[in-house]
Design a protein around this motif. Structure first.
Motif, mmCIF file in Angstrom:
data_model
loop_
_atom_site.group_PDB
_atom_site.id
_atom_site.type_symbol
_atom_site.label_atom_id
_atom_site.label_comp_id
_atom_site.label_asym_id
_atom_site.label_seq_id
_atom_site.Cartn_x
_atom_site.Cartn_y
_atom_site.Cartn_z
ATOM 1 N N HIS A 88 0.733 -1.477 -0.110
ATOM 2 C CA HIS A 88 -0.414 0.204 0.004
ATOM 3 C C HIS A 88 0.510 1.122 0.050
ATOM 4 N N ASP A 89 1.857 1.094 1.163
ATOM 5 C CA ASP A 89 2.725 1.971 0.494
ATOM 6 C C ASP A 89 4.079 2.747 0.066
ATOM 7 N N ASP A 96 7.621 10.419 3.249
ATOM 8 C CA ASP A 96 7.930 10.282 5.066
ATOM 9 C C ASP A 96 9.349 9.365 4.279
ATOM 10 N N PRO A 97 10.506 9.813 4.337
ATOM 11 C CA PRO A 97 11.507 9.052 4.596
ATOM 12 C C PRO A 97 12.314 7.992 5.274
ATOM 13 N N LEU A 146 13.795 10.191 -4.691
ATOM 14 C CA LEU A 146 14.847 10.721 -4.055
ATOM 15 C C LEU A 146 14.761 11.433 -2.610
ATOM 16 N N SER A 147 13.773 11.251 -2.896
ATOM 17 C CA SER A 147 13.539 11.811 -0.976
ATOM 18 C C SER A 147 14.385 11.336 0.331
ATOM 19 N N LEU A 148 15.088 9.613 -0.051
ATOM 20 C CA LEU A 148 15.887 9.487 1.010
ATOM 21 C C LEU A 148 17.297 9.336 -0.189
ATOM 22 N N SER A 149 18.116 10.203 0.677
ATOM 23 C CA SER A 149 19.417 10.436 0.095
ATOM 24 C C SER A 149 20.639 9.069 0.134
ATOM 25 N N PHE A 153 18.290 -0.504 1.695
ATOM 26 C CA PHE A 153 17.460 -1.459 0.987
ATOM 27 C C PHE A 153 17.006 -1.171 0.076
ATOM 28 N N ARG A 154 17.356 0.030 -1.081
ATOM 29 C CA ARG A 154 16.988 0.300 -1.728
ATOM 30 C C ARG A 154 17.974 0.092 -3.048
#
Length: 437
Positions: A88-89, A96-97, A146-149, A153-154
């Motif tokens: 869902h997310d 939201d990081p 790009l919200s997580l610099s 895991f990504r």
């Protein structure tokens, strides 16, 4: 709640449990999770059902299996709820990081728990974990967010996908992404004794940002080559990350799949270098000024100059075939400078020592060039491959590699190469090698 609804619910729960379970198998896991919250009886029915929607984690190999050594401790319902929430997310436009990090961690654990491929399977069954993961990520841009610099895991998921999601981006964005990866891979500051001169973190775990950058550079360059170049492509995609998906027999002590069905196996290595001579009686060679120019394009505490990699910039592509065999430790003629021999972190995975010969496609390599090294399980239960080339009895170039997928995965190993003595002026570069049938 109306009397009709109450009556229908009572009628459903009055059915035999096995009938209710069978009906739930036709539902989406999301709806099953909702059903489990209606009452205590429905929660009891749903508890064992995740095994029908996903792979049995007790059959997984590596970190996932070690984490659930006691099958009774695995919370099936919690995992189902966690994955449905992550689905869902991932499909929600959230910035939201913290939420994104939790979602990516869930996806990475689902990848880890994918079922291995049995050596006796002529047509192995599909992995439910990977089918679900592929479906979710095909409809989400979370891997391109790009919200997580930085997010390990990504980066791990992107490395295992070999970046097909980048095809959604325009050509300019893809070039910028590859140049960021080049800046990381070719920056000599990322190779230190603390990281064992490879794609590792100081705590000994894999640095998936580094692995992601290696895969990005190699995969992007391979896509631009024409079929006439006759450069082999590694098998990619989530299915290629499954344990034991590489060709060969994994039934003996060769847990890493070094060998094939006989006592020797062939591996293909694609090596990229910046401003280097062609190979001369060695696995790799001496840097030309362009490599030094890039590494001196910024101060010690500032990023390198990405404009070094202009639109027409191209690395040199070297294709090598490597034949490997297992050897006793006593046959090793070289000793690696650091962490040799490596610590055995798990009793199921002994250190495998290997030796091999290399042949080149389109380059000149001396007849007496060999490769020695070993495979061992890292502290985070990710296989490590450590190789070095030996010419005239002397080690010259070494490689630090990480299994991209699970143990014995067909997708192969991402690694970095550098000189054996790690001198200040020595070059570095990315490699990718995988097993061929």
């Amino acid at each position: 709640m109306s009397a009709t609804m109450l009556g229908n619910e009572s009628a459903l729960l009055a059915l035999p449990v096995e009938i209710i379970e069978h009906l739930l198998l036709f539902c989406h896991p999301r709806d099953v999770a909702r059903f489990s919250t209606t009452c205590r009886f429905s929660a009891h029915i749903v508890y064992p059902l995740p095994i029908y929607f996903f792979d049995d984690p007790r059959r997984s190999i590596g970190p996932a299996r070690l984490a659930i050594a006691d099958p009774c401790s695995y919370d099936w319902k919690a995992q189902l709820t966690r994955r449905i929430k992550a689905e869902h997310d991932a499909w929600t436009d959230t910035v939201d990081p913290e939420l994104q990090s939790t979602t990516l961690e869930t996806f990475a654990s689902t990848l880890e728990e994918a079922s291995p491929i049995a050596s006796t399977s002529t047509v192995p069954p599909d992995s439910r974990n990977l089918e679900w993961l592929t479906n979710v990520l095909s409809k989400s841009d979370i891997l391109n967010s790009l919200s997580l610099s930085e997010n390990q895991f990504r980066d791990r998921l992107n490395a295992c996908l070999a970046l097909p999601t980048k095809d959604r981006l325009d050509a300019q964005t893809r070039r910028e992404q590859r140049n960021r990866s080049r800046c990381f891979v070719y920056d000599v500051r990322n190779y230190t004794a603390d990281t064992l001169w490879g794609p590792y973190l100081p705590n000994g775990e894999v640095n998936w940002k580094h692995v992601h950058a290696i895969v990005d550079v190699v995969a992007s360059n391979l896509r631009e080559l024409s079929p006439e170049d006759h450069i082999a492509r590694p098998p990619t995609g989530f299915e290629m990350t499954r344990a034991f998906s590489a060709p060969g027999d994994f039934s003996g002590r060769d847990w890493a799949g070094v060998l094939g069905f006989d006592m020797c196996a062939s591996w293909i290595i694609v090596i990229y270098s910046v401003g280097l001579h062609s190979l001369e009686a060695s696995l790799l060679i001496v840097p030309y000024p362009p490599h030094s120019a890039f590494n001196f394009s910024g101060t010690d505490d500032r990023p390198r100059d990405a404009t070094f990699f202009t639109e027409g910039f191209r690395e040199a592509t070297h294709l090598i075939e490597l034949k490997l065999r297992l050897v006793p430790k006593e046959h090793m003629r070289i000793k690696f400078p650091l962490d040799d021999p490596p610590t055995r972190v798990h009793p199921s995975y002994e250190v495998l020592y290997l030796c091999g010969s290399i042949t080149s496609r389109g380059m000149s390599i001396g007849q007496d060039v060999t490769v020695q090294g070993y495979v061992f399980m890292g502290v985070d239960c990710i296989p490590r491959w450590r190789l070095t080339s030996v010419h005239e009895g002397r080690p010259q170039w070494c490689s630090e590699g990480v299994q991209i997928g699970n143990v014995g995965s067909a997708i192969g190993v991402a690694s970095t190469w550098t000189a054996i003595d790690h001198g200040d002026g020595d070059p570095v570069g990315p490699t990718w090698f995988w097993k061929i049938d």
